[in-house]
Scaffold this motif. Structure first.
Motif, short mmCIF file in Angstrom:
data_model
loop_
_atom_site.label_atom_id
_atom_site.label_comp_id
_atom_site.label_asym_id
_atom_site.label_seq_id
_atom_site.Cartn_x
_atom_site.Cartn_y
_atom_site.Cartn_z
N ARG A 32 -1.08 32.52 -34.52
CA ARG A 32 -1.06 31.53 -33.44
C ARG A 32 -2.03 30.37 -33.68
O ARG A 32 -1.68 29.21 -33.48
N LYS A 33 -3.26 30.66 -34.09
CA LYS A 33 -4.31 29.64 -34.13
C LYS A 33 -4.84 29.31 -35.53
O LYS A 33 -5.52 28.32 -35.71
N GLY A 34 -4.58 30.19 -36.50
CA GLY A 34 -4.98 29.89 -37.87
C GLY A 34 -6.17 30.69 -38.39
O GLY A 34 -6.78 31.48 -37.68
N LEU A 35 -6.46 30.43 -39.66
CA LEU A 35 -7.53 31.10 -40.38
C LEU A 35 -8.36 30.03 -41.06
O LEU A 35 -7.82 29.12 -41.69
N ALA A 36 -9.69 30.13 -40.92
CA ALA A 36 -10.58 29.12 -41.51
C ALA A 36 -11.68 29.80 -42.31
O ALA A 36 -11.97 30.98 -42.13
#
Length: 195
Positions: A33-37
């Motif tokens: 949903r929001k990503g990986l950083a």
């Protein structure tokens, strides 16, 4: 890929040393949903990074793995950004995406080869606690193994150097790491010098 400013908030999972739990399959839906950083910084300047100012919904740690990048080859826990992202993706069940990322680097397959057993075992874990348990068990087993020098007769010096007969991962063989000394040659040189 998107670059975020220090004071910008990030709603996804961020690989960071301020995390309190390990990235795991539990994080998969948030990553989707929001990503990986990941924080892009030099290991030599880690103390200069204002981690407390980085606002992230889910800061996460990675378990013990060995780097294969040319700068930190063989060093535990000093992964490059792409190694860290790929490891997190593998632990969350996105091995195909991790392979695509690592495939962009000529040494990418080495990361998978060096960490094959651990990545496989970690990726079978359902949550952070299981991953930490597996990590700690593996590390304690490694400390119990005596640090004997390799038998010279076992070293592979033929044309197929770096290849392994029992490797069935479909990856190309690892190349010899020129940063490692040949202990036999070093011993012979010191004996000749002392005569």
């Amino acid at each position: 890929m998107q670059e975020l400013r220090v004071n910008s908030g990030f709603g996804g999972v961020c690989l960071s040393p301020v995390g309190t739990q390990c990235v795991s399959k539990e994080d998969y839906s948030l990553i989707k949903r929001k990503g990986l950083a990941v924080v892009d910084c030099s290991w030599a300047r880690l103390e200069d990074v204002p981690f407390v100012k980085l606002r992230c919904a889910a800061p996460r740690l990675l378990p013990w793995l060995v780097a294969a990048n040319p700068v930190n080859y063989g060093r535990p826990c000093q992964l490059s950004c792409v190694e860290a992202l790929s490891a997190a993706l593998i632990l969350c069940g996105e091995g195909e995406t991790a392979n695509l990322l690592l495939g962009k680097f000529k040494w990418g397959h080495a990361f998978l080869s060096l960490n094959r057993e651990l990545l496989k075992t970690y990726s079978e874990c359902e949550n952070s606690a299981n991953i930490i348990s597996v990590q700690n068990e593996w590390l304690s087993q490694q400390r119990q193994v005596p640090n004997a020098l390799p038998d010279v007769k076992e070293t592979n010096t033929g044309e197929d150097e770096g290849s392994s007969n029992d490797s069935d991962d479909g990856l190309p063989p690892l190349e010899k790491n020129m940063n490692h000394l040949d202990l036999q040659e070093s011993d012979e040189e010191s004996e000749n010098e002392s005569e």
